[in-house]
Write a protein that holds these residues in place. Structure first.
Motif, PDB file in Angstrom:
ATOM      1  N   ALA A  59       0.829  -1.205   0.000  1.00  0.00           N
ATOM      2  CA  ALA A  59       0.000   0.000   0.000  1.00  0.00           C
ATOM      3  C   ALA A  59       0.862   1.253   0.000  1.00  0.00           C
ATOM      4  O   ALA A  59       0.606   2.207  -0.743  1.00  0.00           O
ATOM      5  N   ALA A  60       1.908   1.247   0.846  1.00  0.00           N
ATOM      6  CA  ALA A  60       2.791   2.412   0.916  1.00  0.00           C
ATOM      7  C   ALA A  60       3.468   2.666  -0.411  1.00  0.00           C
ATOM      8  O   ALA A  60       3.569   3.806  -0.878  1.00  0.00           O
ATOM      9  N   LEU A  61       3.921   1.596  -1.044  1.00  0.00           N
ATOM     10  CA  LEU A  61       4.623   1.746  -2.322  1.00  0.00           C
ATOM     11  C   LEU A  61       3.683   2.216  -3.424  1.00  0.00           C
ATOM     12  O   LEU A  61       3.979   3.161  -4.151  1.00  0.00           O
ATOM     13  N   ILE A  62       2.550   1.548  -3.549  1.00  0.00           N
ATOM     14  CA  ILE A  62       1.631   1.877  -4.636  1.00  0.00           C
ATOM     15  C   ILE A  62       1.091   3.295  -4.472  1.00  0.00           C
ATOM     16  O   ILE A  62       0.945   4.039  -5.452  1.00  0.00           O
ATOM     17  N   SER A  63       0.832   3.699  -3.219  1.00  0.00           N
ATOM     18  CA  SER A  63       0.343   5.052  -2.975  1.00  0.00           C
ATOM     19  C   SER A  63       1.349   6.097  -3.453  1.00  0.00           C
ATOM     20  O   SER A  63       0.974   7.134  -4.011  1.00  0.00           O
ATOM     21  N   THR A  64       2.633   5.820  -3.240  1.00  0.00           N
ATOM     22  CA  THR A  64       3.671   6.755  -3.681  1.00  0.00           C
ATOM     23  C   THR A  64       3.875   6.691  -5.186  1.00  0.00           C
ATOM     24  O   THR A  64       3.964   7.709  -5.873  1.00  0.00           O
ATOM     25  N   LEU A  65       3.946   5.468  -5.726  1.00  0.00           N
ATOM     26  CA  LEU A  65       4.245   5.302  -7.146  1.00  0.00           C
ATOM     27  C   LEU A  65       3.133   5.830  -8.038  1.00  0.00           C
ATOM     28  O   LEU A  65       3.396   6.520  -9.032  1.00  0.00           O
ATOM     29  N   ASP A  66       1.876   5.480  -7.725  1.00  0.00           N
ATOM     30  CA  ASP A  66       0.814   5.926  -8.628  1.00  0.00           C
ATOM     31  C   ASP A  66       0.694   7.452  -8.616  1.00  0.00           C
ATOM     32  O   ASP A  66       0.392   8.078  -9.630  1.00  0.00           O
ATOM     33  N   SER A  67       0.980   8.061  -7.457  1.00  0.00           N
ATOM     34  CA  SER A  67       0.958   9.519  -7.396  1.00  0.00           C
ATOM     35  C   SER A  67       2.077  10.112  -8.238  1.00  0.00           C
ATOM     36  O   SER A  67       1.878  11.083  -8.988  1.00  0.00           O
ATOM     37  N   GLY A  68       3.281   9.541  -8.130  1.00  0.00           N
ATOM     38  CA  GLY A  68       4.406  10.030  -8.916  1.00  0.00           C
ATOM     39  C   GLY A  68       4.191   9.843 -10.400  1.00  0.00           C
ATOM     40  O   GLY A  68       4.508  10.730 -11.210  1.00  0.00           O
ATOM     41  N   LEU A  69       3.658   8.686 -10.791  1.00  0.00           N
ATOM     42  CA  LEU A  69       3.408   8.415 -12.206  1.00  0.00           C
ATOM     43  C   LEU A  69       2.375   9.379 -12.783  1.00  0.00           C
ATOM     44  O   LEU A  69       2.525   9.883 -13.896  1.00  0.00           O
ATOM     45  N   ASN A  70       1.322   9.629 -12.012  1.00  0.00           N
ATOM     46  CA  ASN A  70       0.294  10.536 -12.502  1.00  0.00           C
ATOM     47  C   ASN A  70       0.833  11.955 -12.634  1.00  0.00           C
ATOM     48  O   ASN A  70       0.527  12.661 -13.601  1.00  0.00           O
TER      49      ASN A  70
END
Length: 816
Positions: A298-309
Motif C-alpha cells: 500500500a505504501a509503495l503503490i500510494s507513492t508510485l501511482d501519485s508520482g506516475l500521474n
C-alpha cells in the motif's frame, strides 16, 4: 476552456472531496522508503526525527491558506503553469524539465527500489522481479483511472497503513512490557524532540534548513500539490490539507515509536535499515506478516501511482502540448493516449533507476532527506522570492534557478561522496547546506533582478487579499481548525520534553561513565604479565575504563599469518580477550574464546597479530548459516555483513579527535576507520578464503571506496591461518601509514615523528552454531571489544588510546 476538459485525466474533473484529498496527501508522503527509513532512524536516535513529521503542519498551513488560493484562482493544473504566467515560456520549460527529473528521483525510482528490496526479502524473489511486479500494479492504477482512481486508491491504502502499523506498535508494546516497560527501558534521550547537541538532527540546523525543504516538498512539489488541483473549490482543498496535517500527528506513534520499541527489544543492530524487517519477522505472527506485506504494498503503490500521474500530467500538459504540438488543442482521446504512453515511459525510467540504486548506500533516512535538501533550494527560492517579490525579473529568476540548480547538484554530489578536495575536513550537515544554498540562490536571483528590467512576458499575480476568502464562515472555521492543531502540537512537544526529563532508564551502564578518553595508562584490576620487550596490558572488564597501550618499534616479522614466539617478543602484548567487554553472550570457557594480541611497528608498517582460541569455527567445522536480519550477509557488497563470521576487527582514529557526540562514528578515511578480517571470506578471495573485508561505515560511498582501494593497493594486508586442530586461528595484519594513518590533512604518521596518540579499538567475533546465539542479534555467540560500552563500542568517544613511539621500547620502562 479546452485544456480544462483535457486535464480531467489529471485533476479528476475537479470533483474530489476533502477527505480523499487529505488521506491522499498523507498516503502519498508515506512511501516504503519513508516507512523503513523512519523506523531505522528511530532505532538509532529515538524521537528526534519526529520533527520532520510534526513540523510539516506549518508548511501544510502555508500550502492551504496561502498557496492554494493562488493555485485554484489561477485555474492551473501544474506547478510550472503558475511560473509561466509570472516569468514566461523560458522559465516554464526549465521548471517542467526540473519537475520531471525530481519526480523520477524522489517519488519513482527511490521508492520503487526500497519497496522492491523489502518485497524480495519477504518473498525470496530476485530484486528485479519484485520491482517489476510492484511497478505493474502501480502503473495499472494510474493508467486505468487517472488521478481520481489514484486518490481513491490512496485513501484506502492510508487506512490500511494506519491499521497495519498500529498492529505492529501494539505487538511491540506487549513484548516490551507495555507503556511502563517501554518508559523504564528506553534511554531518556530517546524521548527528546529538541536537542541542541544532537548530531543526527542538530536543532539549530533543523530550524534553518527544514523550512527550505518544507516549502519545496509541501507547497511546490507537483506530486503533493496535484491533489489540491483536483478539489472542487478552495474551501474543499483547504479542509483536505487540514485533514492531512492532522493525520501527520500519527507517523511518530505508528512508524517511529515501533523503532524505539525494537531498540529496547534488540539493541545493537548496526544495519538499522533492516530493523523493520527484523521486527516484523521476529515478533509478528505469521498471519500478521501478510498484513505487513499488504502495508508495504500500500505504501509503495500510494507513492508510485501519485508520482506516475504527476509525471504524466507535467509531460502532457507542459511539454507535449505547448512544445511538441506548438500549443494546438488536444482532443480528450489524444490527451488520454499520450498520458498513458508517458506513464508507461515513466515506469520504464523508474524500473531502470530502481535497479541502478541497488549498489547505493543503505542509510535510507539520511539519504532521502539529503536528496530533498539539495533539490529544494532553487524551487523554494523561485516561489518565496520570485513570486512574493514583484521586483524579481525574468532574467533574475532564470539565472538564479539555473545557477542554483548547478550549485546544488555539484555540492550535493561532493557532499554525498564525502569529497572535500582537501579544503576542509568534512561537509556541514545537509540541513545547514540546504539553508546556505538557499541564501546563495536567493542572492543570485536578487542581484541579477536589481540590475535587469522586467520582460514583456511577465505577468504579476494577484494580491493575496484578492484571492483569499477572508470573510467566509468556512474560512473562519478552517482557521479555527489550524489554531486547535497548533495547540495540540505545542502540547505534544511539551509532553515529550516531560518524558525526556522524567523517563526512567534501567540500563546497567553506570551513569558515572567518563565522557572522554583517558590520557594516561589504564590501571586494571587484572594482573599484568611480563614479557621481554613488551608491555602486557589487559583492559577493564567492567567497561569503566578507556584503556591505553604503548606501541614501539620492533623487528620486521615474517608476514605469513603464522605467529612465532620470537617474532613478537619485541611487541606490546594485550591479553585477556575473553575478559574484554562482551557485546553478546559473555565467555564462560576460555577454550570457547580467548587469545592474545601483539602490536608493534617496524618503521614502515604498523603490525597487529592475533592468536585466537576458538573451539568451534564457523564455516570450518560448522556449516555456514545466515542470519534472518540479512540472508545476503556473505555478499561482498555494501548490503553484506563483513563481520558475520569468526574474525577480528581493528578501528583506528589516527587524527585522535574524539567527538563527544553520542553515536559519532568513524569517517571511513585515513583519519578514522574500521576494517575486518574474517576467517572464511575476503575481498580478494571471496567466500571461503580468509582475509580483509570492508568494515563500517559502508553506508558512506566514500568509505566503501576507500576501503576497497586500500585492500586492492595493499595499503592494508592480512594473512590468516587456521590452527591445525581447527581450534582457533592466527592473523597477521599490517597497515601502511600512508594513506591509512592520516594524523592531519596531508600528514601521515611516521616513525620520525614525536610520540603520537591515536584512537584504537579492537574486537574478536565468535559465531559458532545458530542456536548457541539464540536471543542475540544475528544469533551471535560472542563478540568482545577492547574498549567501549555494550552497544556503543563503535562510538569514537568509546575507543581506547594507542600511543605510538618511533623508537624501540626502553629497557627501563619494562615491567619486571
Amino acid at each position: 476552456m479546452r485544456q480544462a476538459k483535457n486535464a480531467s485525466l489529471f485533476v479528476g474533473d475537479k470533483s474530489v472531496g476533502f477527505a480523499s484529498i487529505g488521506m491522499s496527501i498523507w498516503g502519498t508522503n508515506i512511501g516504503p522508503s519513508f516507512l523503513i527509513a523512519s523506523f531505522g532512524a528511530a532505532y538509532s536516535s529515538g524521537m528526534l526525527i519526529a520533527n520532520f513529521e510534526w513540523f510539516a503542519w506549518i508548511f501544510l498551513l502555508i500550502l492551504g491558506m496561502v498557496f492554494t488560493p493562488f493555485y485554484l484562482k489561477s485555474n492551473v493544473t501544474t506547478i510550472p503553469q503558475i511560473i509561466k504566467r509570472r516569468f514566461g515560456d523560458g522559465m516554464y520549460r526549465l521548471l517542467s524539465i526540473y519537475s520531471l527529473i525530481t519526480i523520477v528521483i524522489i517519488w519513482l525510482g527511490s521508492g520503487l527500489y526500497v519497496g522492491g528490496l523489502l518485497f524480495s526479502q519477504f518473498t525470496g524473489w530476485e530484486l528485479w522481479q519484485s520491482v517489476l511486479l510492484l511497478l505493474i500494479i502501480a502503473t495499472s492504477f494510474t493508467i486505468v483511472g487517472g488521478l481520481a482512481a489514484v486518490i481513491a486508491t490512496d485513501a484506502f491504502q492510508t487506512v490500511l497503513m494506519i491499521v497495519g502499523m498500529a498492529a505492529l506498535t501494539l505487538i511491540g508494546l506487549y513484548e516490551v512490557g507495555g507503556i511502563d516497560g517501554l518508559m523504564a527501558k528506553a534511554p531518556a534521550e530517546y524521548w527528546r524532540l529538541i536537542d541542541f547537541d544532537s548530531e543526527s538532527v542538530p536543532w539549530m540546523s533543523f530550524v534553518l534548513g527544514y523550512p527550505i525543504m518544507g516549502v519545496w516538498f509541501w507547497c511546490t512539489d507537483q506530486t503533493i500539490v496535484q491533489r489540491v488541483f483536483a478539489s472542487k473549490d478552495v474551501p474543499t482543498a483547504q479542509k483536505g490539507i487540514l485533514l492531512a496535517a492532522v493525520l501527520k500527528i500519527l507517523p511518530p506513534f505508528i512508524f517511529i515509536l515501533p523503532g524505539i520499541i525494537f531498540y529496547v527489544l534488540q539493541p545493537g543492530i548496526d544495519n538499522t535499515d533492516g530493523a523493520f524487517i527484523a521486527m516484523v519477522s521476529e515478533y509478528m505472527p505469521i498471519g500478521f506478516r501478510g498484513l505487513m506485506i499488504a502495508v508495504l504494498m500500500a505504501a509503495l503503490i500510494s507513492t508510485l501511482d501519485s508520482g506516475l500521474n504527476s509525471f504524466s500530467t507535467i509531460f502532457t500538459l507542459d511539454i507535449y502540448q505547448p512544445m511538441i504540438k506548438k500549443g494546438k488543442e488536444l482532443s480528450g482521446k489524444e490527451v488520454r493516449l499520450i498520458g498513458r504512453i508517458v506513464t508507461l515511459a515513466a515506469s520504464a525510467l523508474a524500473f531502470v533507476w530502481a535497479l541502478a540504486m541497488e549498489g547505493m548506500a543503505t542509510n535510507l533516512f539520511e539519504i532521502f532527506q539529503t536528496l530533498i535538501a539539495f533539490l529544494a533550494p532553487p524551487l523554494t527560492t523561485l516561489f518565496l522570492v520570485g513570486l512574493l517579490w514583484k521586483r524579481v525579473t525574468t532574467a533574475g529568476a532564470t539565472y538564479g534557478f539555473v545557477l542554483g540548480c548547478i550549485t546544488c547538484m555539484t555540492v550535493g554530489i561532493c557532499s554525498i561522496n564525502g569529497q572535500t578536495f582537501g579544503l576542509f575536513e568534512q561537509w556541514p550537515h545537509f540541513l545547514n547546506l540546504t539553508f546556505i544554498l538557499f541564501i546563495v540562490t536567493s542572492a543570485i536571483t536578487i542581484g541579477i533582478s536589481l540590475v535587469t528590467k522586467h520582460s514583456a512576458d511577465e505577468e504579476f499575480l494577484p494580491k493575496f487579499k484578492d484571492v483569499a476568502n477572508t470573510d467566509s464562515s468556512q474560512n473562519k472555521s478552517i482557521w479555527k481548525g489550524w489554531l486547535i492543531l497548533a495547540i495540540v502540537m505545542v502540547g505534544l512537544y511539551a509532553g515529550f520534553e516531560y518524558l525526556a526529563r522524567n523517563a526512567g532508564n534501567t540500563s546497567d551502564i553506570p551513569s558515572s561513565l567518563p565522557t572522554e578518553l583517558s590520557s594516561s595508562p589504564t590501571t586494571s584490576s587484572s594482573t599484568k604479565k611480563t614479557a621481554s620487550h613488551s608491555e602486557p596490558l589487559t583492559t577493564n572488564t567492567d567497561g569503566l575504563g578507556a584503556p591505553e597501550v604503548n606501541v614501539y618499534r620492533g623487528e620486521t616479522p615474517t608476514f605469513d599469518g603464522f605467529i612465532d614466539q620470537n617474532e613478537y617478543q619485541d611487541a606490546t602484548m594485550l591479553t585477556g580477550v575473553e575478559n574484554w567487554n562482551p557485546q553478546f553472550s559473555a565467555v564462560s570457557d576460555p577454550k570457547d574464546l580467548s587469545g592474545t594480541v601483539w602490536i608493534k611497528h617496524d618503521g614502515e608498517y604498523l603490525y597487529f597479530a592475533f592468536d585466537i582460541v576458538d573451539n568451534l569455527m564457523y564455516g570450518v567445522d560448522t556449516p555456514r548459516w545466515l542470519p534472518q536480519e540479512n540472508p545476503n550477509a556473505h555478499e561482498l557488497t555494501r548490503e553484506g555483513f563483513p563481520w558475520f563470521g569468526d574474525g577480528v576487527e581493528v578501528l583506528i582514529n589516527a587524527k585522535n579527535s574524539f567527538s563527544q557526540e553520542d553515536g559519532e562514528l568513524n569517517k571511513g578515511n585515513g583519519h578514522s576507520w574500521q576494517m575486518v578480517v574474517s576467517t572464511h571470506k575476503s575481498r580478494l578471495g571471496g567466500l571461503g578464503v580468509a582475509g580483509l573485508l570492508e568494515g563500517e561505515e559502508r553506508s558512506m560511498l566514500s568509505a566503501w571506496n576507500n576501503y576497497q582501494k586500500w585492500i586492492l593497493n595493499k595499503d592494508m594486508e592480512a594473512k590468516v591461518q587456521i590452527k591445525p586442530d581447527a581450534k582457533g586461528y592466527t592473523v597477521e595484519w599490517r597497515i601502511r601509514p600512508d594513506p591509512c594513518l592520516e594524523i592531519s590533512p596531508g600528514e601521515f604518521w611516521s616513525a620520525d615523528l614525536p610520540v603520537t596518540k591515536m584512537g584504537l579499538n579492537l574486537a574478536v567475533a565468535d559465531l559458532d552454531n545458530e542456536n548457541e546465539g539464540a536471543g542475540n542479534w544475528g544469533n551471535f555467540w560472542h563478540e568482545n571489544w577492547w574498549s567501549g560500552e555494550r552497544d556503543k563500542r563503535t562510538w569514537l568517544k568509546q575507543w581506547g588510546t594507542m600511543v605510538l613511539h618511533g623508537k624501540t621500547q626502553p629497557i627501563s620502562t619494562q615491567d619486571i
